[in-house]
Design an enzyme around this catalytic site. Structure first.
Site, PDB file in Angstrom:
ATOM      1  N   ASN A 122       0.821  -1.214   0.000  1.00 21.61           N
ATOM      2  CA  ASN A 122       0.000   0.000   0.000  1.00 21.61           C
ATOM      3  C   ASN A 122       0.850   1.257   0.000  1.00 21.61           C
ATOM      4  OD1 ASN A 122      -2.680  -0.665  -0.239  1.00 21.61           O
ATOM      5  ND2 ASN A 122      -3.097  -0.708   1.947  1.00 21.61           N
ATOM      6  N   GLU A 174      -6.386  -6.928   5.490  1.00 23.05           N
ATOM      7  CA  GLU A 174      -5.895  -7.811   4.432  1.00 23.05           C
ATOM      8  C   GLU A 174      -6.056  -9.279   4.799  1.00 23.05           C
ATOM      9  OE1 GLU A 174      -2.188  -6.689   6.889  1.00 23.05           O
ATOM     10  OE2 GLU A 174      -4.146  -5.857   6.377  1.00 23.05           O
TER      11      GLU A 174
END
Length: 341
Positions: free
Chosen positions: A223, A258
């Site tokens: 990210n 996640e």
């Protein structure tokens, strides 16, 4: 209502209650409506899905019950509102991530400009006179100050917008807390997972079940490098791949961030590990493209911890054992399934 229709309806209702008791389905109004439709054989597709679930796990799970009710029994307006909420929540999430990435890019851009103009302010042009050089430098510094003010204002506006979107996300999350599906990925959410796991632990399938906890490797770093929008694409793609294995009673869930979870009925530990290894190998082959650079990113992998339900143990203990195996998979280098069977 004619006597024939009344008698027929009464007959259907008399069949519903024993079925609810037999398959240990809560006697809620939606479940009454669902099983009434089933015994009346008013929806062939609905009856087929219920029969398949009973064959696979010996009952109709709470998650599937709610899904079948929404798909086959509930009023269209109710479904439209639920779909609107999920879509709006997904939109808010993507807008928020866009704001976060833009803020980071803007800060980096401003830092680069500040450094460039700072160097320019100290460099003299040999081809220019001193007065001309000073004028150029002053103009560049002025432009830099103006741009800094502009970008600072832009950052301030984005921060305000992001704050508003964050409040919207919280409001939508509260309003949508009873929904079954994760807004971003479309698969079942944590609430559905908790409900389903409790149901399985209360009435285990004939051959028990296994829990798989999956965690994308180095996702925070991904990210930070490629931005939240790319991260969202990875989450969506992972969810689609997990959905490919949702058959024979297997369900996939967005566990949080996640992390994903799968409940695998009628599979002992070895069977759950085989499913996990197949999933791990599939995720390891994923490749997505960075839209900014056109570069293919093939560094996506997942670590998976597996635990088989032991009769009488608490849900908390089962999750803890699966989580410990996941931690071990991470500790041993990631991109693997634990335990090794």
């Amino acid at each position: 209502m004619s006597k024939e229709i009344f008698a027929q309806s009464s007959g259907y209702l008399k069949k519903v209650v024993p079925l609810l008791m037999k398959y240990q389905v809560p006697a809620t109004p939606p479940n009454y409506a669902l099983w009434y439709t089933y015994v009346a054989n008013a929806d062939i597709e609905l009856s087929k899905k219920i029969d398949e679930s009973i064959k696979e796990i010996g009952t109709l799970s709470p998650t599937l019950s709610e899904e079948l009710y929404n798909d086959h029994v509930a009023d269209e307006k109710v479904k439209d509102v639920d779909e609107f909420q999920r879509g709006l929540q997904a939109l808010a999430l993507e807008m928020s991530n866009t704001m976060e990435d833009t803020l980071k890019d803007t800060a980096t851009f401003q830092s680069t400009l500040d450094k460039t103009f700072s160097q320019l302010a100290r460099v003299g042009e040999e081809a220019l006179s001193m007065e001309e050089t000073v004028a150029v430098v002053r103009k560049a510094v002025k432009s830099s100050n103006e741009l800094r003010q502009s970008t600072n204002f832009f950052k301030s506006q984005l921060a305000d917008a992001q704050e508003e979107i964050s409040r919207l996300k919280e409001t939508l999350q509260q309003a949508n807390e009873d929904a079954l599906h994760d807004a971003l990925t479309g698969i079942y959410n944590r609430r559905a997972f908790d409900t389903e796991l409790e149901s399985l632990a209360t009435s285990p399938p004939p051959k028990g079940f296994s829990l798989l906890l999956c965690d994308l490797d180095h996702f925070k770093s991904f990210n930070d490098t490629y931005g939240h929008l790319m991260g969202d694409q990875v989450l969506k793609l992972t969810a689609r791949r997990l959905s490919d294995y949702c058959r024979d009673g297997i369900h996939a869930y967005r566990y949080g961030g996640e992390e994903f979870a799968l409940l695998v009925p009628n599979r002992p530990l070895s069977g759950g590990c085989r499913v996990a290894e197949t999933i791990r190998a599939t995720i390891d082959k994923l490749a997505i493209k960075d839209k900014k650079t056109g570069k293919k990113l093939d560094s996506i992998s997942v670590s998976i911890g597996v635990a088989e339900y032991e009769k009488g143990e608490s849900i908390r203990n089962l999750i803890s054992r699966a989580d410990a195996q996941l931690y071990e998979a991470k500790n041993l280098g990631r991109n693997r399934v634990m335990p090794v069977t």
